[in-house]
Design a protein around this motif. Structure first.
Motif, mmCIF file in Angstrom:
data_model
loop_
_atom_site.group_PDB
_atom_site.id
_atom_site.type_symbol
_atom_site.label_atom_id
_atom_site.label_comp_id
_atom_site.label_asym_id
_atom_site.label_seq_id
_atom_site.Cartn_x
_atom_site.Cartn_y
_atom_site.Cartn_z
ATOM 1 N N TYR A 110 0.070 -10.076 -16.577
ATOM 2 C CA TYR A 110 0.562 -8.948 -17.365
ATOM 3 C C TYR A 110 -0.485 -7.834 -17.408
ATOM 4 O O TYR A 110 -0.175 -6.653 -17.199
ATOM 5 C CB TYR A 110 0.895 -9.416 -18.783
ATOM 6 N N TRP A 111 -1.721 -8.213 -17.695
ATOM 7 C CA TRP A 111 -2.818 -7.235 -17.754
ATOM 8 C C TRP A 111 -3.015 -6.555 -16.406
ATOM 9 O O TRP A 111 -3.180 -5.335 -16.334
ATOM 10 C CB TRP A 111 -4.108 -7.937 -18.179
ATOM 11 N N PHE A 112 -2.949 -7.354 -15.344
ATOM 12 C CA PHE A 112 -3.136 -6.810 -14.005
ATOM 13 C C PHE A 112 -2.030 -5.809 -13.670
ATOM 14 O O PHE A 112 -2.283 -4.751 -13.093
ATOM 15 C CB PHE A 112 -3.143 -7.949 -12.981
ATOM 16 N N GLY A 113 -0.787 -6.160 -14.045
ATOM 17 C CA GLY A 113 0.332 -5.263 -13.798
ATOM 18 C C GLY A 113 0.207 -3.975 -14.575
ATOM 19 O O GLY A 113 0.486 -2.888 -14.064
ATOM 20 N N ALA A 114 -0.222 -4.090 -15.844
ATOM 21 C CA ALA A 114 -0.368 -2.910 -16.692
ATOM 22 C C ALA A 114 -1.443 -1.964 -16.163
ATOM 23 O O ALA A 114 -1.328 -0.745 -16.278
ATOM 24 C CB ALA A 114 -0.716 -3.340 -18.118
ATOM 25 N N LYS A 115 -2.484 -2.528 -15.565
ATOM 26 C CA LYS A 115 -3.600 -1.719 -15.077
ATOM 27 C C LYS A 115 -3.438 -1.259 -13.629
ATOM 28 O O LYS A 115 -4.011 -0.235 -13.231
ATOM 29 C CB LYS A 115 -4.906 -2.523 -15.182
ATOM 30 N N SER A 116 -2.646 -2.001 -12.850
ATOM 31 C CA SER A 116 -2.599 -1.722 -11.403
ATOM 32 C C SER A 116 -1.202 -1.475 -10.854
ATOM 33 O O SER A 116 -0.984 -1.584 -9.647
ATOM 34 C CB SER A 116 -3.231 -2.898 -10.639
ATOM 35 N N GLY A 117 -0.230 -1.177 -11.735
ATOM 36 C CA GLY A 117 1.151 -1.006 -11.294
ATOM 37 C C GLY A 117 1.322 0.009 -10.184
ATOM 38 O O GLY A 117 1.920 -0.286 -9.143
ATOM 39 N N TYR A 118 0.812 1.195 -10.379
ATOM 40 C CA TYR A 118 0.968 2.258 -9.385
ATOM 41 C C TYR A 118 0.332 1.845 -8.056
ATOM 42 O O TYR A 118 0.903 2.066 -6.988
ATOM 43 C CB TYR A 118 0.322 3.543 -9.891
ATOM 44 N N TYR A 119 -0.825 1.232 -8.135
ATOM 45 C CA TYR A 119 -1.538 0.807 -6.927
ATOM 46 C C TYR A 119 -0.737 -0.224 -6.142
ATOM 47 O O TYR A 119 -0.622 -0.139 -4.919
ATOM 48 C CB TYR A 119 -2.894 0.225 -7.319
ATOM 49 N N LEU A 120 -0.131 -1.201 -6.853
ATOM 50 C CA LEU A 120 0.622 -2.256 -6.174
ATOM 51 C C LEU A 120 1.855 -1.710 -5.467
ATOM 52 O O LEU A 120 2.177 -2.122 -4.352
ATOM 53 C CB LEU A 120 1.039 -3.333 -7.187
ATOM 54 N N TYR A 121 2.573 -0.783 -6.114
ATOM 55 C CA TYR A 121 3.782 -0.231 -5.517
ATOM 56 C C TYR A 121 3.479 0.613 -4.279
ATOM 57 O O TYR A 121 4.359 0.838 -3.441
ATOM 58 C CB TYR A 121 4.548 0.608 -6.535
ATOM 59 N N ASN A 122 2.264 1.067 -4.168
ATOM 60 C CA ASN A 122 1.893 1.913 -3.033
ATOM 61 C C ASN A 122 0.966 1.204 -2.054
ATOM 62 O O ASN A 122 0.464 1.820 -1.111
ATOM 63 C CB ASN A 122 1.204 3.189 -3.541
ATOM 64 N N ARG A 123 0.771 -0.085 -2.259
ATOM 65 C CA ARG A 123 -0.117 -0.850 -1.395
ATOM 66 C C ARG A 123 0.623 -1.326 -0.150
ATOM 67 O O ARG A 123 1.800 -1.677 -0.196
ATOM 68 C CB ARG A 123 -0.667 -2.056 -2.162
ATOM 69 N N GLU A 124 -0.096 -1.368 0.973
ATOM 70 C CA GLU A 124 0.477 -1.866 2.220
ATOM 71 C C GLU A 124 0.518 -3.395 2.193
ATOM 72 O O GLU A 124 -0.295 -4.041 1.534
ATOM 73 C CB GLU A 124 -0.373 -1.400 3.412
ATOM 74 N N ASP A 125 1.475 -3.956 2.916
ATOM 75 C CA ASP A 125 1.593 -5.413 2.974
ATOM 76 C C ASP A 125 0.381 -6.028 3.661
ATOM 77 O O ASP A 125 -0.168 -5.475 4.618
ATOM 78 C CB ASP A 125 2.853 -5.813 3.751
#
Length: 226
Positions: free
Chosen positions: A95-110
């Motif tokens: 949850y903490w990771f998602g809250a802090k890194s949401g934008y980064y994850l959605y724009n990260r390459e596979d």
């Protein structure tokens, strides 16, 4: 370790019976795997459901070198509680990771360890089922890894998240561990040692946990063509 085979990494029994210097450290490995699978997006490939079911079968082996009590029920209770706690902590990290890194994850390459499609599928699953998705996700491979991350990205209310987080972790750990232990004892009464059928058990559990996901994907394909 001389006969180590990389395929053992996807075999739950390998972790449960792992020893270092004659000391069995399976309990600590199980707790770490539960934490990693529910808290680190890189843990989606780890054996979750089958690991807990087998933990119930190997309950005595896991507990006796750490904290063993002459009561099967109390040992199961201790083991299940420790696993539940690891699951709760894992989801909190997710949850903490998602809250802090949401934008980064959605724009990260596979990458090999990260597939954005898993994140998107979990998001869709979460939006459909709301808070209950945290409970459902515990019993679904891959989804349980990304559900808390998606909850963090979506800024789900923390109190609501913690309620479903604790409830789902308790249900997941207690159901699978107690089922493994008592089913093992029941079959042993009929002269059948489930430890001799570990591979079959793993396959059955994987099928049971993945069939709902496969059905969902199959139903979705015709809708996409319309």
């Amino acid at each position: 370790m001389n006969n180590f085979d990389w395929t053992q990494l996807i075999n739950p029994e390998f972790y449960i019976t792992f020893t270092i210097g004659g000391f069995q450290v399976g309990l600590f490995i199980v707790l770490f795997i539960v934490f990693a699978e529910t808290g680190l997006f890189a843990g989606f490939f780890l054996p979750g459901d089958s690991l807990l079911f087998l933990a119930g079968i190997y309950n005595r082996d896991l507990i006796e070198n750490v904290l063993f009590i002459e009561s099967d029920f109390l040992n199961l209770l201790i083991l299940s509680s420790l696993v539940a706690l690891s699951g709760v902590l894992g989801n909190m990290v997710g949850y903490w990771f998602g809250a802090k890194s949401g934008y980064y994850l959605y724009n990260r390459e596979d990458t090999f360890l990260f597939k954005k499609k898993y994140l998107l599928q979990s998001k869709e699953f979460f939006e459909k089922h709301g808070g209950k998705a945290i409970i459902y996700a515990r019993f679904l491979p891959i989804v349980r890894t990304f559900a808390p991350i998606v909850a963090g990205i979506g800024s789900m209310d923390k109190k609501k998240f913690m309620f479903y987080n604790i409830l789902s972790s308790i249900l997941w750990s207690f159901i699978l561990i107690f089922s493994g232990h008592y089913l093992y004892g029941m079959f042993l009464g009929f002269g059948i040692d489930l430890k001799h059928y570990i591979e079959h058990i793993i396959i059955i559990i994987i099928l049971i946990s993945t069939v709902p996901v496969l059905i969902k994907l199959i139903k979705k394909k015709p809708e996409e063509k319309i």
